[in-house]
Scaffold this active site. Structure first.
Site, short mmCIF file in Angstrom:
data_model
loop_
_atom_site.label_atom_id
_atom_site.label_comp_id
_atom_site.label_asym_id
_atom_site.label_seq_id
_atom_site.Cartn_x
_atom_site.Cartn_y
_atom_site.Cartn_z
N CYS A 180 0.85 -1.19 0.00
CA CYS A 180 0.00 0.00 0.00
C CYS A 180 0.88 1.23 0.00
CB CYS A 180 -0.89 -0.02 1.24
SG CYS A 180 -1.99 1.39 1.37
N HIS B 9 -9.01 -4.04 -1.86
CA HIS B 9 -8.07 -3.23 -1.07
C HIS B 9 -8.53 -1.77 -1.04
CE1 HIS B 9 -3.78 -2.15 0.15
NE2 HIS B 9 -4.26 -0.97 -0.24
N GLU B 10 -8.94 -1.24 -2.20
CA GLU B 10 -9.36 0.17 -2.27
C GLU B 10 -10.68 0.39 -1.53
OE1 GLU B 10 -7.02 1.92 -3.03
OE2 GLU B 10 -5.84 0.48 -4.18
N HIS C 284 -10.12 0.77 2.07
CA HIS C 284 -9.68 2.12 2.45
C HIS C 284 -10.89 3.01 2.75
CE1 HIS C 284 -5.35 2.37 2.14
NE2 HIS C 284 -5.32 1.82 0.93
ZN LIG Z 1 -3.72 1.01 -0.03
#
Ligand SMILES: [Zn+2]
Lengths: 176, 174
Positions: free
Chosen positions: B104, B147-148, B151
């Site tokens: 990341c 993953h996004e 966030h």
């Molecule tokens: Zn990330």
């Protein structure tokens, strides 16, 4: 002195270089020691290994045999005899506690104290400091009688006090 | 999924620990010009970082539900939808979980082994056009999208690693 097979715990700590494991295990093999569990890591550039071996020699004899490892002063080697233990049987489920946030003193002690108070047993732990970021990962065995949701709430509360993010989730083994 | 965008600005990435990375982001109006400008900035910033395949608005310090993504040419990608910007993405189906290593931009020195769905269906809105899209994907694009989206929920891969020894120092490629 020796009365049959004993369990020895060997710790090797010091400046990392290629060949430490090869040298250690070669010397242990020369004693007829049989390697059982071991773990090894590089911590901020320092080599750190702990291993358990079954052997027919005393800790003192094993330490003497391993003396060449520490001859140049870059490694510390110690051997202790421990009573043979029956393997612990997991009582309940295994959880992973993840903690991350700004580094400050006391994160590990505060989090593991909450786990211990709940009756949880830390079976694996690693921490990393990366710049400002401190990360703690702890695998915790919880007896079936312990309420994981209560522990989760207690950990989150501790995280708020410390100003770090804490989460806990069940670790399911990947059986393939 | 790539609307006409204004020229984006390369902005500095927020690094962990930062509160904006650990807080849930809010839904946006995809037609808001500020949202469109943010989408352009995300894509520009992502493209400026070697090896960066996706970015979420909190990583630019903005607590909005907007992400950019482009896995084109990535060796682990199978299906790929090219460069995209998405507002208010929601995972609607996630199956076939597999462990894989990810990093990341906001956690520059660490990587972690994380279990992610390798088949993913995601709904989102395209900033600027307001078009509703449904993306079905797999492999690395699926991983990157999860993953996004994490966030946007205030989650880092650090919250999802597979075990106490599933965190690694990032390899430095010279
Ligand atoms: Zn990330």
């Amino acid at each position: 002195m020796t009365s049959g097979r004993v369990q020895l715990v060997v710790t090797v700590i010091g400046r990392d270089r290629p060949g430490i494991i090869a040298d250690t295990t070669r010397l242990l093999a020369g004693l007829g020691a049989n390697l059982e569990d071991s773990t090894m890591s590089i911590l901020r550039g320092h080599f750190a290994m702990v291993l358990v071996a079954a052997a027919d020699v005393t800790a003192t004899e094993a330490e003497a045999a391993l003396a060449p490892l520490s001859a140049d002063g870059s490694l510390q080697v110690s051997v202790r005899e421990v009573p043979a233990e029956a393997p612990a049987t997991p009582l309940g489920a295994t959880y992973l506690v993840s903690v991350h946030g700004a580094d400050r003193p006391g994160i590990v002690s505060a989090v593991t104290a909450v786990v211990a108070e709940a009756g949880g047993n830390v079976t694996d732990l690693s921490t990393r400091l990366s710049g400002e970021l401190y990360v703690l990962l702890a695998e915790v065995d919880l007896p079936a009688a312990v309420d994981p949701e209560q522990l989760d709430r207690d950990l989150v509360a501790t995280g708020l006090e410390l100003g770090v993010e804490v989460s806990m989730r069940v670790l399911d083994p990947d059986v393939l | 999924m790539l609307p006409p965008l204004p020229d984006g600005r390369v902005r500095p990435a927020v690094l962990a620990p930062a509160a904006v990375l650990s807080s849930a982001a809010t839904a946006v109006d995809p037609l808001d010009p500020d949202v469109v400008a943010l989408a352009a900035d995300l894509l520009a910033t992502q493209r400026s970082e070697p090896g960066c395949v996706g970015l979420a608005a909190p990583q630019l310090g903005v607590p909005w539900r907007v992400v950019s993504l482009d896995v084109t040419g990535h060796p682990k990608a199978r299906t790929g939808h090219g460069p995209m910007v998405l507002a208010n993405p929601v995972v609607v189906a996630a199956t076939r979980w597999e462990r894989g290593r990810e990093g990341c931009l906001s956690v520059p020195d660490l990587t972690g082994d994380v279990k992610r769905a390798t088949r993913l269906v995601l709904r989102a809105v395209v900033p600027g056009t307001g078009e509703q899209v449904e993306i079905s994907t797999d492999a690395f694009e699926a991983r990157a999208l999860q993953h996004e989206v994490d966030h946007l929920d205030g989650m880092l891969f650090l919250d999802k690693v597979a075990g106490a020894h599933a965190l690694h120092a990032r390899q430095v490629y010279l």
